[in-house]
Design a protein around this motif. Structure first.
Motif, PDB file in Angstrom:
ATOM      1  N   UNK A 210     -41.545 -24.187   5.750  1.00 36.06           N
ATOM      2  CA  UNK A 210     -42.005 -25.139   6.750  1.00 36.06           C
ATOM      3  C   UNK A 210     -41.185 -24.953   8.016  1.00 36.06           C
ATOM      4  N   UNK A 211     -41.813 -25.110   9.173  1.00 43.13           N
ATOM      5  CA  UNK A 211     -41.108 -25.012  10.451  1.00 43.13           C
ATOM      6  C   UNK A 211     -41.539 -26.152  11.365  1.00 43.13           C
ATOM      7  N   UNK A 212     -40.648 -26.571  12.235  1.00 37.67           N
ATOM      8  CA  UNK A 212     -40.961 -27.609  13.187  1.00 37.67           C
ATOM      9  C   UNK A 212     -40.283 -27.370  14.518  1.00 37.67           C
ATOM     10  N   UNK A 213     -40.868 -27.906  15.588  1.00 37.56           N
ATOM     11  CA  UNK A 213     -40.300 -27.834  16.933  1.00 37.56           C
ATOM     12  C   UNK A 213     -39.718 -29.204  17.259  1.00 37.56           C
ATOM     13  N   UNK A 214     -38.445 -29.243  17.625  1.00 37.24           N
ATOM     14  CA  UNK A 214     -37.781 -30.520  17.861  1.00 37.24           C
ATOM     15  C   UNK A 214     -38.299 -31.178  19.140  1.00 37.24           C
ATOM     16  N   UNK A 219     -36.433 -26.827  20.233  1.00 40.11           N
ATOM     17  CA  UNK A 219     -35.898 -25.733  19.428  1.00 40.11           C
ATOM     18  C   UNK A 219     -36.688 -25.637  18.131  1.00 40.11           C
ATOM     19  N   UNK A 220     -36.623 -24.488  17.471  1.00 39.93           N
ATOM     20  CA  UNK A 220     -37.385 -24.252  16.255  1.00 39.93           C
ATOM     21  C   UNK A 220     -36.474 -24.299  15.045  1.00 39.93           C
ATOM     22  N   UNK A 221     -36.862 -25.058  14.026  1.00 36.18           N
ATOM     23  CA  UNK A 221     -36.101 -25.161  12.786  1.00 36.18           C
ATOM     24  C   UNK A 221     -37.033 -24.869  11.619  1.00 36.18           C
ATOM     25  N   UNK A 222     -36.570 -24.086  10.655  1.00 31.70           N
ATOM     26  CA  UNK A 222     -37.374 -23.741   9.481  1.00 31.70           C
ATOM     27  C   UNK A 222     -36.573 -23.981   8.211  1.00 31.70           C
ATOM     28  N   UNK A 223     -37.269 -24.298   7.116  1.00 29.56           N
ATOM     29  CA  UNK A 223     -36.623 -24.489   5.827  1.00 29.56           C
ATOM     30  C   UNK A 223     -37.589 -24.096   4.712  1.00 29.56           C
ATOM     31  N   UNK A 224     -37.036 -23.936   3.518  1.00 27.67           N
ATOM     32  CA  UNK A 224     -37.856 -23.534   2.372  1.00 27.67           C
ATOM     33  C   UNK A 224     -37.617 -22.074   2.031  1.00 27.67           C
ATOM     34  N   UNK A 248     -40.311  -8.895  26.077  1.00 27.19           N
ATOM     35  CA  UNK A 248     -39.882  -8.460  27.398  1.00 27.19           C
ATOM     36  C   UNK A 248     -38.382  -8.604  27.508  1.00 27.19           C
ATOM     37  N   UNK A 249     -37.850  -8.366  28.695  1.00 33.25           N
ATOM     38  CA  UNK A 249     -36.413  -8.389  28.852  1.00 33.25           C
ATOM     39  C   UNK A 249     -35.826  -9.761  29.059  1.00 33.25           C
ATOM     40  N   UNK A 250     -36.630 -10.801  29.143  1.00 40.06           N
ATOM     41  CA  UNK A 250     -36.109 -12.133  29.432  1.00 40.06           C
ATOM     42  C   UNK A 250     -35.302 -12.683  28.258  1.00 40.06           C
ATOM     43  N   UNK A 251     -34.183 -13.305  28.578  1.00 43.74           N
ATOM     44  CA  UNK A 251     -33.386 -13.942  27.539  1.00 43.74           C
ATOM     45  C   UNK A 251     -34.078 -15.223  27.086  1.00 43.74           C
ATOM     46  N   UNK A 252     -34.168 -15.433  25.793  1.00 42.00           N
ATOM     47  CA  UNK A 252     -34.848 -16.595  25.250  1.00 42.00           C
ATOM     48  C   UNK A 252     -33.821 -17.615  24.782  1.00 42.00           C
ATOM     49  N   UNK A 253     -34.000 -18.851  25.194  1.00 44.72           N
ATOM     50  CA  UNK A 253     -33.074 -19.898  24.792  1.00 44.72           C
ATOM     51  C   UNK A 253     -33.695 -20.729  23.695  1.00 44.72           C
ATOM     52  N   UNK A 254     -32.872 -21.494  22.990  1.00 44.84           N
ATOM     53  CA  UNK A 254     -33.337 -22.243  21.827  1.00 44.84           C
ATOM     54  C   UNK A 254     -34.390 -23.274  22.184  1.00 44.84           C
ATOM     55  N   UNK A 255     -34.385 -23.758  23.420  1.00 45.13           N
ATOM     56  CA  UNK A 255     -35.293 -24.836  23.798  1.00 45.13           C
ATOM     57  C   UNK A 255     -36.631 -24.334  24.317  1.00 45.13           C
ATOM     58  N   UNK A 256     -36.941 -23.065  24.089  1.00 44.17           N
ATOM     59  CA  UNK A 256     -38.099 -22.464  24.737  1.00 44.17           C
ATOM     60  C   UNK A 256     -39.329 -22.343  23.860  1.00 44.17           C
ATOM     61  N   UNK A 257     -39.359 -22.970  22.689  1.00 46.93           N
ATOM     62  CA  UNK A 257     -40.485 -22.744  21.783  1.00 46.93           C
ATOM     63  C   UNK A 257     -41.691 -23.593  22.141  1.00 46.93           C
ATOM     64  N   UNK A 258     -42.850 -22.965  22.042  1.00 44.91           N
ATOM     65  CA  UNK A 258     -44.108 -23.665  22.193  1.00 44.91           C
ATOM     66  C   UNK A 258     -44.774 -23.771  20.832  1.00 44.91           C
ATOM     67  N   UNK A 259     -46.053 -23.399  20.758  1.00 43.60           N
ATOM     68  CA  UNK A 259     -46.781 -23.487  19.497  1.00 43.60           C
ATOM     69  C   UNK A 259     -46.254 -22.492  18.475  1.00 43.60           C
ATOM     70  N   UNK A 260     -46.325 -22.864  17.206  1.00 42.60           N
ATOM     71  CA  UNK A 260     -45.913 -21.977  16.118  1.00 42.60           C
ATOM     72  C   UNK A 260     -46.973 -21.983  15.032  1.00 42.60           C
TER      73      UNK A 260
END
Length: 433
Positions: A210-214, A219-224, A248-260
């Motif tokens: 299971x995964x969720x976006x806070x 941020x993205x968190x997964x468990x199981x 791409x070359x862009x640095x991704x931060x933890x707060x950048x998640x959209x749909x999963x």
């Protein structure tokens, strides 16, 4: 033809919303952090187009392509099963496909469901929905699951309900806390202690993880389960670096998640300012140019976001099935205009060959519920629409890396085959609205 519908007394105007996150893998459901308007199963995909028409394509056995006509606001495909459910614009629920456990025909008709539904989810042999009576309670039907039967309501209020193969999760309407019930062989239904008080904006359920976006940080968190690294998030480093997992070359931060989207031992998500799509976990049947970036087990290699290289680098949502996935693009490309549906992975039944305008589809495909629909449940899923940053066009270096031509060729061939009434690869067995 087995089509099961339940008519409801409509004493009050129904404000519909969906967050039936496609946590399904065989017949339709929303995406949870996945979109409630497109769902991928094991051999079947369903989605809602720009005219709110419901389309299903892929395997046709058990009438799983027999989608009801008329305008719809939510759809859910069964993970690991062969049924689907959808909510019409009048809040009524329809289910079709396999029905050995009454997962299609057993829609409750008690007093709390008379006003209809605002969300739907499908597991392997069960279905669940949030009732439209203001309570936000979850009702389930079909095969009973541990700690959630089919007689009594799971008391809310809940904003979102999603289903894995044999478990169900929901987010609290007010507190955003995740709660899960059902089978728990890999702790997929057990919220980790560190996340017990974390508010989520969206959640996605698969076969064993299971995964969720806070809500606050996005941020993205997964468990199981984590047999193939499906619950181990890619490193948030620039592509091209050691262990980087983004296209791409862009640095991704933890707060950048959209749909999963969460499937069988693999996960995909929209991430970063360019709204790139990245996948990790068990490798699926990617085109050769993309497969080179994946191990059979483990996370995506640097520059390995599977469909960020096909000339469609910006994405809105993604729906992950058992062996295939589909997404809706947020930018135009050689593969099609913004709002196009693109799929990859197993196509043995045509589940990865979506219909197009030549079949009668009205573009753009619907990627997000409306504000009115969301307000009906108190869901915050629209926050995912912008959390991954602004829409960006393809990076020239990414397009030049080799995969773009592969995907363009597939897109052209699919459109040609669709015009001749056949699917790509194994052949589309059905494409019905």
């Amino acid at each position: 033809m087995r089509r099961h519908r339940t008519e409801f007394v409509r004493a009050f105007p129904a404000r519909i919303a969906l967050l039936a996150l496609l946590a399904s893998i065989h017949c339709a459901t929303r995406a949870r952090a996945e979109s409630p308007t497109i769902g991928a199963g094991d051999a079947h995909t369903c989605a809602i187009d720009g005219a709110n028409a419901l389309w299903c394509w892929g395997a046709k056995d058990d009438d799983r392509c027999d989608a009801p006509r008329g305008p719809h606001v939510a759809v859910a495909v069964a993970k690991g099963g062969c049924h689907a459910c959808a909510i019409a614009s009048d809040a009524s629920m329809s289910c079709w496909g396999c029905d050995e456990r009454l997962q299609a025909s057993g829609i409750p008709t008690s007093s709390d469901t008379l006003r209809g539904w605002v969300a739907v989810a499908c597991g392997k042999t069960f279905s669940c929905g949030i009732v439209n009576d203001g309570s936000g309670n979850v009702r389930c039907w079909g095969e009973p699951l541990p700690a959630i039967g089919t007689r009594d309501a799971w008391v809310g209020p809940f904003a979102t309900v999603v289903a894995g193969e044999d478990y169900v999760c929901a987010l609290g309407k007010d507190d955003g806390l995740a709660r899960c019930r059902g089978w728990d062989s890999s702790a997929q239904a057990s919220i980790p202690a560190t996340l017990a008080n974390v508010a989520f904006v969206a959640i996605a359920a698969g076969f064993a993880h299971t995964c969720g976006v806070t809500r606050t940080e996005k941020s993205l968190r997964c468990w199981g389960g984590n047999v193939a690294g499906e619950s181990a998030l890619p490193n948030a480093t620039s592509a091209g670096g050691d262990g980087g997992g983004y296209a791409t070359g862009a640095t991704v931060v933890a707060a950048a998640w959209g749909a999963i989207g969460v499937g069988a031992r693999w996960t995909c998500g929209v991430v970063g300012s360019a709204r790139e799509l990245t996948c990790w976990g068990l490798r699926r049947d990617y085109p050769p140019a993309a497969a080179a970036h994946f191990e059979e087990y483990g996370q995506v290699h640097s520059s390995g976001a599977v469909v960020s290289k096909n000339g469609a680098c910006a994405w809105d949502v993604v729906a992950v099935g058992k062996r295939h996935a589909c997404g809706i693009t947020a930018s135009s490309s050689d593969a099609g205009p913004a709002g196009s549906a693109m799929c990859w992975g197993d196509d043995s039944h045509g589940q990865s060959a979506p219909p197009g305008e030549g079949d009668g589809v009205v573009l753009p495909w619907k990627a997000w519920p409306t504000e009115t629909e969301v307000n009906a449940t108190g869901s915050a899923i629209l926050a995912l629409k912008t959390s991954a940053g602004a829409t960006a066009l393809c990076d020239a270096d990414v397009v030049a890396s080799g995969s773009a031509g592969v995907w363009r060729a597939r897109a052209v061939e699919r459109r040609a085959l669709a015009r001749r009434g056949r699917g790509f690869g194994g052949g589309r067995e059905c494409a019905h609205k």
